[in-house]
Scaffold this motif. Structure first.
Motif, PDB file in Angstrom:
ATOM      1  N   GLU A 284       0.952  -1.271   0.115  1.00  0.00           N
ATOM      2  CA  GLU A 284       0.622   0.076  -0.074  1.00  0.00           C
ATOM      3  C   GLU A 284       1.172   1.515  -0.268  1.00  0.00           C
ATOM      4  OE1 GLU A 284      -2.809   0.124   3.449  1.00  0.00           O
ATOM      5  OE2 GLU A 284      -3.671  -1.872   2.867  1.00  0.00           O
ATOM      6  N   ALA A 288       0.735   4.362  -2.928  1.00  0.00           N
ATOM      7  CA  ALA A 288       1.128   5.912  -2.197  1.00  0.00           C
ATOM      8  C   ALA A 288       1.640   6.377  -3.124  1.00  0.00           C
ATOM      9  CB  ALA A 288       0.493   5.860  -1.256  1.00  0.00           C
ATOM     10  N   ARG A 294       0.017   0.313  -8.745  1.00  0.00           N
ATOM     11  CA  ARG A 294      -1.300  -0.307  -8.666  1.00  0.00           C
ATOM     12  C   ARG A 294      -1.428  -1.403  -8.913  1.00  0.00           C
ATOM     13  NH1 ARG A 294      -4.149   3.653  -9.422  1.00  0.00           N
ATOM     14  NH2 ARG A 294      -3.927   4.472  -7.200  1.00  0.00           N
TER      15      ARG A 294
END
Length: 313
Positions: A284, A288, A294
């Protein structure tokens, strides 16, 4: 800093370096050099790197690397075994797809967000996206957009392109992007630009990315020593499916036959052992920091000593 000089952030870098398990005395192939992110991290382990890239503009990123442990070859990664010979590498790393630098440089013609010539070539030779858009038969154009772009409205887009190019050929990226958007009835709250999949399909076709990947995986199998490691980072399902199928077959994980059917002869001995089941994705924190990560997936395997497969291939 110009758009083309923005730093390219290598995806799943720590995971790739860990999976390669490289170190002093080893030789690793960085099959997609780009801005040198993987190469820099691999060199930091003490290993040697032979890097490949078909894009001649990336040579500017090779400055400052140790000449005794680094070599940049202007060629496709499918040529790695022809350059190095069989059984000469301890690791191979491939970071697939288009780089942030190529997308950000309008003059390369990859982006539907900035105006530039409709080019899309990763190298400096061969037909451009404009050549493809303006000359391909309607059915072929629809196939490219559907298969490589995974665009359901491919026939509709191809018909519209063929009608329009008869009046005026396409030459610019924004010109094509806006036309595809209009052909699909506008954005209407779409999460992605309506031309995204069309541009992906054209880019993959122009650069023969899937054919290059299949040939590159076979080349990596040949160039790796027994115990050498292959790490591949993909960004969309078409690439990942090819890598998953290749490693599954080479690791002996082909689907078993029905217990009611006659026994099937065993295939060649496995040439790879999977380092982990399935694919690893980004944390994650990485997503970010770098949204491009992703959709990234890492698959990795260790080369086993099984010359029988090579003889049968």
């Amino acid at each position: 800093m110009s758009a083309s000089e923005k730093p390219h952030i290598p995806v799943l870098l720590d995971e790739v370096v860990d999976a390669l398990a490289c170190g002093p005395g080893g030789t690793v192939v960085d099959g997609t050099f780009g801005a040198g992110g993987y190469t820099r991290a691999i060199l930091a382990t003490g290993a040697k790197v032979v890097a490949f890239d078909r894009d001649p503009t990336v040579r500017r990123f090779a400055a400052g690397f140790p000449e005794d442990r680094f070599r940049l070859v202007e060629a496709t990664f499918s040529e790695m075994d022809a350059v190095l010979g069989e059984g000469h590498a301890d690791g191979v790393a491939l970071d697939l797809g288009v780089s942030s630098m190529q997308l950000d440089e309008a003059g390369r013609g990859f982006s539907f967000m900035a105006d530039g010539p409709l080019d899309m070539r990763m190298g400096d030779s061969g037909p451009t996206a404009a050549d493809l858009v303006n000359t391909a038969e309607q059915d072929e154009l629809a196939r490219i957009i559907f298969v490589y772009g995974e665009e359901r409205e491919s026939r509709r887009i191809a018909r519209a392109i063929v009608r329009r190019r008869a009046e005026k050929p396409f030459t610019r990226t924004l010109e094509l992007a806006e036309f595809v958007e209009q052909a699909l009835g506008g954005r209407r709250g779409a999460k992605i630009h309506p031309a995204t999949r069309t541009f992906q399909g054209l880019r993959i076709a122009v650069n023969d990315e899937l054919g290059e990947l299949e040939a590159g995986l076979a080349a990596a199998e040949r160039v790796l020593k027994a115990g050498g490691r292959l790490c591949v980072v993909t960004f969309h399902s078409l690439e990942d499916r090819i890598v998953k199928t290749f490693l599954g077959e080479r690791a002996g994980r082909t689907p078993s036959g029905s217990r009611h059917a006659p026994p099937v002869a065993q295939g060649p001995a496995p040439t790879f052992r999977l380092l982990f089941n399935g694919a690893q994705g980004p944390s994650e924190a990485e997503v970010a920091a770098n949204p491009r990560a992703r959709s990234a997936k890492l698959r990795a395997a260790v080369r086993t000593d099984a010359p029988a497969w090579r003889a049968a291939a």
